[in-house]
Design a protein around this motif. Structure first.
Motif, PDB file in Angstrom:
ATOM      1  N   GLU A  22       0.857  -1.181   0.000  1.00 46.91           N
ATOM      2  CA  GLU A  22       0.000   0.000   0.000  1.00 46.91           C
ATOM      3  C   GLU A  22       0.892   1.229   0.000  1.00 46.91           C
ATOM      4  OE1 GLU A  22      -3.130   2.069   3.169  1.00 46.91           O
ATOM      5  OE2 GLU A  22      -3.151  -0.114   2.879  1.00 46.91           O
ATOM      6  N   ILE A  23       0.599   2.175  -0.861  1.00 48.94           N
ATOM      7  CA  ILE A  23       1.380   3.403  -0.892  1.00 48.94           C
ATOM      8  C   ILE A  23       0.495   4.584  -0.502  1.00 48.94           C
ATOM      9  CG2 ILE A  23       3.083   2.598  -2.564  1.00 48.94           C
ATOM     10  CD1 ILE A  23       1.514   4.187  -4.708  1.00 48.94           C
ATOM     11  N   LEU A  24       1.091   5.523   0.201  1.00 47.29           N
ATOM     12  CA  LEU A  24       0.426   6.775   0.579  1.00 47.29           C
ATOM     13  C   LEU A  24       1.275   7.888  -0.008  1.00 47.29           C
ATOM     14  CD1 LEU A  24      -1.495   8.630   2.102  1.00 47.29           C
ATOM     15  CD2 LEU A  24      -0.237   8.109   4.207  1.00 47.29           C
ATOM     16  N   THR A  25       0.818   8.465  -1.095  1.00 45.48           N
ATOM     17  CA  THR A  25       1.682   9.352  -1.883  1.00 45.48           C
ATOM     18  C   THR A  25       1.391  10.831  -1.669  1.00 45.48           C
ATOM     19  OG1 THR A  25       0.281   9.640  -3.855  1.00 45.48           O
ATOM     20  CG2 THR A  25       1.581   7.592  -3.705  1.00 45.48           C
ATOM     21  N   PRO A  26       2.368  11.677  -2.028  1.00 46.72           N
ATOM     22  CA  PRO A  26       2.103  13.120  -2.149  1.00 46.72           C
ATOM     23  C   PRO A  26       1.152  13.356  -3.324  1.00 46.72           C
ATOM     24  CG  PRO A  26       4.462  12.628  -2.180  1.00 46.72           C
ATOM     25  CD  PRO A  26       3.750  11.340  -2.370  1.00 46.72           C
TER      26      PRO A  26
END
Length: 320
Positions: free
Chosen positions: A159-163
């Motif tokens: 899971e990625i939490l990006t800008p």
């Protein structure tokens, strides 16, 4: 766009939040009983801490002062923050250091992958600081981290939490092409609060980012989160839910904003557990596959368990 640059003062001597130094101090409200958590310190917590330290990694758990760190690290759950510990934005709510970041560590993808393998993670969350100084906002680095984890721990879901990759054309496409299992980008707050809470971002750009993920890969799970207690109105939160559903976002998280220091944006009020439950009920009625709404909800809290629930919800919807 708010970008903080400091090319003179040494990092060790620089204040953590130079842009907040001259702001007036605001009182810290006493936390209600439902906010309090136990101090960390279990043997597994210390083991996780040692693995993170030994690999020279940064975690958002530590940098953002997450109240759930004791629980998560005691289960060997950690959210890795890539591309350094210094952010080019100056959000009023955030406790991550602001300033001019160091150059990217090209060995970081392998370091993160090694830590994921050592911890035996079934599900990992990767986030980052904002890197407005980079031509692609760090998109290629995100992709390299994803690919390194796939090689070192092929059974781990990512899971990625990006800008927001604001004004970085082509960046989103690079990250989506690397095939994370969940793409998370937080709206953080309602649009009326962006100027004071998240001045470097643009609400409708973030909405469009999440919508664009689904256009690029309709099978990819998308997720977004907000904080409450910043002075937003209830009807604004409900409208934000509708905005996310227009973009077919699958998963919504809602948590209480906690003020890191007297220089940060003040907590306007503590939202009650009953109000959080009401938000959850309404969000499900609006069509989200999964909703996590509670005072201590954070984007990556229980992420592994939530991913399993998210997959089950989609299968149920399709009658599989």
């Amino acid at each position: 766009m708010v970008v903080v640059l400091d090319t003179v003062t040494a990092k060790a001597e620089r204040p953590r939040h130079p842009e907040k130094a001259k702001r007036p101090e605001t009182p810290l409200l006493r936390k209600p009983d439902w906010i309090r958590v136990r101090a960390p310190g279990s043997p597994v917590y210390r083991e996780t801490q040692e693995i993170v330290k030994k690999n020279g990694l940064v975690t958002v758990c530590e940098e953002a002062g997450c109240p759930n760190i004791g629980e998560c690290w005691s289960k060997k759950h950690a959210t890795f923050m890539i591309m350094g510990d210094t952010c080019t934005r100056a959000c009023a709510f955030c406790n991550v250091r602001t300033g001019m970041p160091q150059p990217l560590d090209r060995a970081e993808p392998e370091k993160v992958a090694e830590a994921v393998a050592k911890l035996g993670l079934e599900h990992v969350v990767i986030t980052s600081v904002d890197r407005d100084d980079l031509a692609d906002g760090g998109a290629q680095h995100f992709a390299e981290v994803i690919l390194a984890i796939r090689a070192a721990a092929p059974g781990t879901t990512i899971e990625i939490l990006t800008p927001d990759f604001l004004r970085k054309p082509g960046a989103l496409e690079v990250v989506v092409a690397a095939k994370p299992d969940v793409f998370n980008h937080n709206l953080e707050t309602v649009p009326s609060k962006y100027l004071t809470v998240r001045p470097g971002a643009r609400y409708f750009h973030s909405l469009r980012l999440l919508q664009r993920v689904k256009e690029l890969d309709p099978a990819m799970f998308t997720k977004s989160g907000i904080m409450v207690g910043l002075g937003e109105e209830r009807n604004e939160v409900l409208q934000l839910m509708d905005d996310l559903r227009v973009g077919d976002v699958d998963f919504l998280t809602i948590g209480q904003y906690l003020q890191p220091s007297r220089k940060h944006h003040p907590v306007i009020r503590f939202v009650t557990p009953d109000e959080f439950k009401s938000f959850e009920t309404i969000a499900y009625a609006k069509g989200f596959h999964l909703v996590s709404s509670s005072p201590l909800t954070r984007s990556s809290h229980h992420a592994g368990e939530d991913f399993a629930r998210l997959k089950a919800a989609r299968r149920s919807e399709r009658g599989v």
